[in-house]
Write a protein that holds these residues in place. Structure first.
Motif, PDB file in Angstrom:
ATOM      1  N   VAL A   3       0.661  -1.087   0.193  1.00 12.03           N
ATOM      2  CA  VAL A   3       0.145  -0.120   0.229  1.00 12.03           C
ATOM      3  C   VAL A   3       1.004   1.681   0.407  1.00 12.03           C
ATOM      4  CG1 VAL A   3      -1.865   1.413   1.347  1.00 12.03           C
ATOM      5  CG2 VAL A   3      -1.892  -1.285   0.976  1.00 12.03           C
ATOM      6  N   ALA A   4       0.190   1.675  -0.458  1.00  8.07           N
ATOM      7  CA  ALA A   4       1.333   3.093  -1.114  1.00  8.07           C
ATOM      8  C   ALA A   4       1.210   3.883  -0.045  1.00  8.07           C
ATOM      9  CB  ALA A   4       1.716   3.876  -1.882  1.00  8.07           C
ATOM     10  N   ASP A   5       0.385   4.116   0.940  1.00  8.08           N
ATOM     11  CA  ASP A   5       0.036   5.090   1.929  1.00  8.08           C
ATOM     12  C   ASP A   5       1.118   5.757   3.195  1.00  8.08           C
ATOM     13  OD1 ASP A   5      -2.057   6.048   0.318  1.00  8.08           O
ATOM     14  OD2 ASP A   5      -3.166   5.202   1.340  1.00  8.08           O
ATOM     15  N   VAL A   6       1.825   3.877   2.834  1.00  8.28           N
ATOM     16  CA  VAL A   6       2.286   3.790   4.540  1.00  8.28           C
ATOM     17  C   VAL A   6       4.124   3.393   4.087  1.00  8.28           C
ATOM     18  CG1 VAL A   6       0.267   1.946   5.458  1.00  8.28           C
ATOM     19  CG2 VAL A   6       2.563   1.079   3.534  1.00  8.28           C
ATOM     20  N   ALA A   7       4.504   3.625   2.890  1.00  8.75           N
ATOM     21  CA  ALA A   7       5.716   3.762   2.325  1.00  8.75           C
ATOM     22  C   ALA A   7       6.302   5.128   2.954  1.00  8.75           C
ATOM     23  CB  ALA A   7       5.622   4.046   0.875  1.00  8.75           C
ATOM     24  N   VAL A   8       5.919   5.780   4.350  1.00  8.37           N
ATOM     25  CA  VAL A   8       6.949   7.072   4.019  1.00  8.37           C
ATOM     26  C   VAL A   8       8.383   6.498   4.237  1.00  8.37           C
ATOM     27  CG1 VAL A   8       6.209   8.932   5.715  1.00  8.37           C
ATOM     28  CG2 VAL A   8       4.596   8.346   4.696  1.00  8.37           C
ATOM     29  N   LEU A   9       7.772   5.693   5.495  1.00  5.09           N
ATOM     30  CA  LEU A   9       8.559   5.062   6.475  1.00  5.09           C
ATOM     31  C   LEU A   9       9.263   3.360   5.996  1.00  5.09           C
ATOM     32  CD1 LEU A   9       8.960   6.727   9.773  1.00  5.09           C
ATOM     33  CD2 LEU A   9      10.806   7.541   8.486  1.00  5.09           C
ATOM     34  N   PRO A  10       9.882   3.316   5.373  1.00  3.45           N
ATOM     35  CA  PRO A  10      10.012   1.534   5.095  1.00  3.45           C
ATOM     36  C   PRO A  10       9.682   1.153   6.211  1.00  3.45           C
ATOM     37  CG  PRO A  10      11.831   2.925   4.735  1.00  3.45           C
ATOM     38  CD  PRO A  10      11.126   4.038   4.967  1.00  3.45           C
ATOM     39  N   GLU A  11       9.502  -0.509   6.715  1.00  5.08           N
ATOM     40  CA  GLU A  11       9.807  -1.550   7.421  1.00  5.08           C
ATOM     41  C   GLU A  11      11.538  -1.522   6.659  1.00  5.08           C
ATOM     42  OE1 GLU A  11       9.226  -2.444  10.546  1.00  5.08           O
ATOM     43  OE2 GLU A  11       7.214  -3.464   9.697  1.00  5.08           O
ATOM     44  N   GLN A  12      11.560  -2.105   8.654  1.00  6.26           N
ATOM     45  CA  GLN A  12      12.860  -2.337   9.052  1.00  6.26           C
ATOM     46  C   GLN A  12      12.994  -3.812   8.231  1.00  6.26           C
ATOM     47  OE1 GLN A  12      12.840  -2.215  12.840  1.00  6.26           O
ATOM     48  NE2 GLN A  12      15.092  -1.906  12.988  1.00  6.26           N
ATOM     49  N   THR A  13      14.551  -4.410   7.790  1.00  7.99           N
ATOM     50  CA  THR A  13      14.615  -5.507   7.087  1.00  7.99           C
ATOM     51  C   THR A  13      14.898  -6.596   8.293  1.00  7.99           C
ATOM     52  OG1 THR A  13      15.993  -4.274   5.385  1.00  7.99           O
ATOM     53  CG2 THR A  13      16.725  -6.878   6.456  1.00  7.99           C
ATOM     54  N   LEU A  14      13.610  -7.200   7.638  1.00  4.94           N
ATOM     55  CA  LEU A  14      13.154  -8.307   8.760  1.00  4.94           C
ATOM     56  C   LEU A  14      14.238  -9.511   8.445  1.00  4.94           C
ATOM     57  CD1 LEU A  14       9.102  -7.895   9.707  1.00  4.94           C
ATOM     58  CD2 LEU A  14      11.240  -6.500  11.036  1.00  4.94           C
ATOM     59  N   THR A  15      15.362 -10.304   9.657  1.00  3.98           N
ATOM     60  CA  THR A  15      16.176 -11.135   9.656  1.00  3.98           C
ATOM     61  C   THR A  15      15.705 -12.386  10.146  1.00  3.98           C
ATOM     62  OG1 THR A  15      17.199 -10.911  12.042  1.00  3.98           O
ATOM     63  CG2 THR A  15      17.979  -9.627   9.832  1.00  3.98           C
ATOM     64  N   PRO A  16      16.096 -13.810   9.330  1.00  4.89           N
ATOM     65  CA  PRO A  16      15.405 -14.720   9.860  1.00  4.89           C
ATOM     66  C   PRO A  16      15.679 -14.994  12.065  1.00  4.89           C
ATOM     67  CG  PRO A  16      16.701 -15.102   8.358  1.00  4.89           C
ATOM     68  CD  PRO A  16      17.475 -13.698   8.728  1.00  4.89           C
ATOM     69  N   GLY A  17      17.057 -13.997  12.698  1.00  3.66           N
ATOM     70  CA  GLY A  17      17.205 -13.556  14.163  1.00  3.66           C
ATOM     71  C   GLY A  17      15.785 -13.354  14.199  1.00  3.66           C
ATOM     72  N   ARG A  18      15.199 -12.217  14.005  1.00  2.00           N
ATOM     73  CA  ARG A  18      13.918 -10.912  14.414  1.00  2.00           C
ATOM     74  C   ARG A  18      12.854 -12.040  13.849  1.00  2.00           C
ATOM     75  NH1 ARG A  18      13.596  -5.764  13.966  1.00  2.00           N
ATOM     76  NH2 ARG A  18      11.547  -6.210  14.411  1.00  2.00           N
ATOM     77  N   TYR A  19      12.815 -13.250  13.453  1.00  2.00           N
ATOM     78  CA  TYR A  19      11.599 -14.092  12.908  1.00  2.00           C
ATOM     79  C   TYR A  19      11.631 -15.151  14.257  1.00  2.00           C
ATOM     80  CZ  TYR A  19      10.365 -11.997   9.067  1.00  2.00           C
ATOM     81  OH  TYR A  19       9.528 -11.225   7.809  1.00  2.00           O
ATOM     82  N   LEU A  20      12.729 -15.131  14.554  1.00  4.05           N
ATOM     83  CA  LEU A  20      12.881 -16.803  15.812  1.00  4.05           C
ATOM     84  C   LEU A  20      12.358 -16.256  17.261  1.00  4.05           C
ATOM     85  CD1 LEU A  20      16.081 -18.799  14.866  1.00  4.05           C
ATOM     86  CD2 LEU A  20      14.095 -19.453  14.907  1.00  4.05           C
TER      87      LEU A  20
END
Length: 316
Positions: free
Chosen positions: A281-298
């Motif tokens: 959704v273009a409206d949420v692109a003001v600040l991009p999401e962080q890069t989410l690593t496998p460690g973050r998912y664990l």
């Protein structure tokens, strides 16, 4: 995630928890990390997973999420973690299950997440989602880290001091409002004891309340998500049968959905759906999401396990 709609609260929730906990994907991840699935019921599986994930997947050690260490995972393990996270609902966003809700709840978080979630909530409303009650934007007085301040500055956003300040600024900008029509709160001189509520009334949309709650354990910690949800439920007089949509990030959907079930659905008898922000959704692109690593998912698989264990125990 969506709560099933038939039977008692326990009958509606328990099968979904068991399906997630005992899934082939999670069993395979445990086996890859050297675990042996226990014999016994759901309570035993949750106890085992809580202990196992504390040993293998806890990279925070009591610290805030941005301060968690990143594990050194080999490529095979990293790929398995990502596949498991996808299977468990932590990666791909899903749209709301209904076209109308009593309330829309936006959960706070890190500064970039606050902005993205408020923008996504506004997008849903302008795309036709109907809310008969209010939009509740829930945060805390957690001070922003230097990294968060730099992220805001890089995006040309105001230099806010706390999480709830970022949420309030985002509401003003995204909903085109300048001042609250109602406000209340207590400044106790300690953010763990203080609270604030500001309600805005954007034209053609439901009222938007920005709420910061006090901590339920102020001598030990700041307010967390469950504190803000309980505090809001008391303010809005949440009623049995109310349908509530919660907005977070995809990685937090299982964890925060179960927290919402425990703090809202179980005591109040309401229905909960939880969705993650759609990055397309273009409206949420003001600040991009962080890069989410496998460690973050664990780490967030562990958060979901702990939230599911607390939910299961609350069903008693």
């Amino acid at each position: 995630m969506q709560e099933a709609q038939t039977g008692t609260v326990t009958e509606r929730i328990t099968p979904d928890v068991e399906a997630w906990v005992c899934s082939t994907a999670l069993r395979g991840l445990v086996r890859h990390f050297g675990g042996e699935w226990p014999a016994g019921d759901l309570a035993e599986a949750l106890r085992f997973l809580d202990d196992f994930s504390a040993r293998h997947w806890d990279f925070r050690g009591g610290r805030e999420r941005p301060d968690a260490r990143e594990p050194d995972l080999d490529p095979v393990t990293a790929a398995l973690v990502l596949d498991t996270a996808a299977a468990l609902g932590l990666i791909h966003p899903m749209p709301p299950a209904r076209s109308a809700y009593a309330h829309l709840v936006v959960l706070g978080g890190l500064a970039h997440a606050c902005v993205r979630r408020v923008a996504y909530a506004a997008h849903l409303l302008r795309a036709g989602l109907r809310v008969t009650g209010e939009v509740a934007v829930l945060g805390s007085f957690r001070p922003l880290s230097e990294w968060e301040r730099a992220t805001l500055a890089d995006a040309g956003l105001p230099p806010d001091e706390t999480e709830v300040d970022v949420l309030d600024t985002a509401v003003r900008q995204v909903f085109g409002v300048t001042a609250p029509t109602e406000q209340d709160g207590v400044d106790a001189g300690n953010p763990h004891h203080s609270w604030s509520s500001r309600t805005y009334r954007p034209a053609g949309l439901p009222p938007v309340r920005v709420l910061a709650a006090p901590s339920s354990d102020p001598d030990r910690r700041r307010a967390h998500t469950a504190d803000t949800q309980r505090f809001w439920a008391g303010h809005v007089r949440l009623a049995p049968g109310d349908e509530v949509l919660t907005v977070t990030a995809p990685i937090y959907v299982p964890f925060q959905h179960c927290d919402a079930l425990r703090t809202l659905a179980v005591p109040y008898g309401c229905d909960i759906d939880t969705v993650g922000v759609d990055p397309a959704v273009a409206d949420v692109a003001v600040l991009p999401e962080q890069t989410l690593t496998p460690g973050r998912y664990l780490q967030e698989i562990r958060s979901a396990i702990r939230s599911m264990r607390a939910l299961h125990e609350s069903l008693g």
